[in-house]
Write an enzyme that holds these catalytic residues in place. Sequence first.
Site, PDB file in Angstrom:
ATOM      1  N   TRP A  64       0.799  -1.321   0.275  1.00 23.18           N
ATOM      2  CA  TRP A  64      -0.516  -0.244  -0.044  1.00 23.18           C
ATOM      3  C   TRP A  64       1.189   1.242   0.360  1.00 23.18           C
ATOM      4  CZ3 TRP A  64      -3.380   1.350   4.836  1.00 23.18           C
ATOM      5  CH2 TRP A  64      -3.990   2.533   4.224  1.00 23.18           C
ATOM      6  N   HIS A 119      13.006  -3.730   3.026  1.00 22.12           N
ATOM      7  CA  HIS A 119      12.732  -3.774   4.512  1.00 22.12           C
ATOM      8  C   HIS A 119      14.234  -4.084   5.271  1.00 22.12           C
ATOM      9  CE1 HIS A 119       9.140  -5.118   3.339  1.00 22.12           C
ATOM     10  NE2 HIS A 119       9.030  -6.152   2.040  1.00 22.12           N
TER      11      HIS A 119
HETATM   12  P1  A3P Z   1      -3.534  -9.188   4.977  1.00 23.01           P
HETATM   13  O1  A3P Z   1      -2.718 -10.201   5.234  1.00 23.01           O
HETATM   14  O2  A3P Z   1      -3.745  -8.940   6.616  1.00 23.01           O
HETATM   15  O3  A3P Z   1      -4.835  -8.932   4.464  1.00 23.01           O
HETATM   16  P2  A3P Z   1       2.494  -6.193   2.751  1.00 23.01           P
HETATM   17  O4  A3P Z   1       2.270  -5.239   1.718  1.00 23.01           O
HETATM   18  O5  A3P Z   1       3.968  -5.689   4.145  1.00 23.01           O
HETATM   19  O6  A3P Z   1       3.047  -7.525   2.595  1.00 23.01           O
HETATM   20  O7  A3P Z   1       1.744  -6.595   3.623  1.00 23.01           O
HETATM   21  C1  A3P Z   1       0.481  -6.709   3.571  1.00 23.01           C
HETATM   22  C2  A3P Z   1      -1.004  -6.966   3.774  1.00 23.01           C
HETATM   23  O8  A3P Z   1      -1.398  -5.247   3.556  1.00 23.01           O
HETATM   24  C3  A3P Z   1      -1.932  -7.986   3.617  1.00 23.01           C
HETATM   25  O9  A3P Z   1      -2.428  -8.044   4.645  1.00 23.01           O
HETATM   26  C4  A3P Z   1      -2.228  -6.851   2.685  1.00 23.01           C
HETATM   27  O10 A3P Z   1      -4.009  -7.597   2.694  1.00 23.01           O
HETATM   28  C5  A3P Z   1      -2.706  -5.642   2.895  1.00 23.01           C
HETATM   29  N1  A3P Z   1      -2.979  -4.594   1.574  1.00 23.01           N
HETATM   30  C6  A3P Z   1      -2.437  -4.964  -0.155  1.00 23.01           C
HETATM   31  N2  A3P Z   1      -2.441  -3.821   0.058  1.00 23.01           N
HETATM   32  C7  A3P Z   1      -3.396  -2.765   0.635  1.00 23.01           C
HETATM   33  C8  A3P Z   1      -4.130  -1.610   0.631  1.00 23.01           C
HETATM   34  N3  A3P Z   1      -4.044  -1.528  -1.305  1.00 23.01           N
HETATM   35  N4  A3P Z   1      -4.674  -1.146   0.808  1.00 23.01           N
HETATM   36  C9  A3P Z   1      -4.499  -1.302   2.220  1.00 23.01           C
HETATM   37  N5  A3P Z   1      -4.044  -2.899   3.023  1.00 23.01           N
HETATM   38  C10 A3P Z   1      -3.425  -3.737   1.657  1.00 23.01           C
END
Ligand code: A3P
Length: 311
Positions: A64, A119
């Site tokens: 995000w 990361h």
């Molecule tokens: P969940 O597994 O709780 O659904 P990262 O991007 O750091 O890998 O984190 C992934 C998490 O962010 C996942 O959470 C995912 O669903 C959520 N996510 C991905 N895109 C997103 C967006 N545009 N807005 C909000 N949350 C998002």
Amino acid sequence: MEDFLKTLPQHTCSWSKGTVTFYKYQGFWNIQDFLEGEIIAQQSFKAQPNDIFLCSCPKTGTTWLKALAFAIVTREKFNESTSPLLTTMPHECIPFLEKDLKQIEDNHKNSSFPLVATHLSYTSLPESVISSDCKIVYIYRNIKDVINSNHHFIPAALNIPMEDVSFKETFDEFCQGISWYGPYWDHILGYWKASQERPGRILFLKYEDMKKDPKSNVKKLAEFIGYPFSVEEENAGVVDNIIKLCSFDKLRNLEVNKTGMHRPEDFPIENRLYFRKAEDGDWENYFTDEMKRNIDNLVDQKLSGTDLVLK
Ligand code: A3P
């Protein structure tokens, strides 16, 4: 590298259909592929003062943050109908320090694109990132949803069937600090301490706050990275359009994010795995009362003396 890895503390997670080994290097756990990239970046990466680092532990909202930062920085060139985010998954829009050194160097030479993602923990960042005084944006998320998100992501990324995976094991390992780029609390603390020492250079964003109030957080992000929205842009709906373009529902339903593959040539992961539920509190479906108490106590211990809220 193989010989060096043998000297590091190791932890192997085993399932009936596969294993993954984590190595502890400079206080943080990582898998071989990304650890190699980390060491190469530490040895050779030369940051430029205009670089803007997007830093996070996995599963805290990285995808995000990348989408939002990319849309903010490129908004003069693209709008919500022409953005590369419509056809390219957010991770591929921004080079990743542990993997894309060549692309970052090319950007330094040939373009003014300032974003770099990593990361890495603060203490593992290449020395030049600190000495060149780059801006850093750090996103974090409540620890229970991070554990839950890791629990779903890592096995799926490794093609391990979910029925093979025990939440209790993920939880216990996470509480021992063993997770991808963990211990999670030390990751956050490193950036938090640095933010106290270098006020104005590190912006902390919290996933839950961004969900509650995306507009003020997106404006804060844009301002911090040096791309503030003008009043005219705000009145014309540019901020709202960026929020919509980068929303979970919009991105998750794009063809590229439903069927595409991230890093197909060296570390293939299906794009759809980065878009799971994006709910606050999905952890409640997995935690027992005892787990909840244990993790709350752990967080109290680890983060005492800070204003960070991870519960
Ligand atoms: P969940 O597994 O709780 O659904 P990262 O991007 O750091 O890998 O984190 C992934 C998490 O962010 C996942 O959470 C995912 O669903 C959520 N996510 C991905 N895109 C997103 C967006 N545009 N807005 C909000 N949350 C998002």
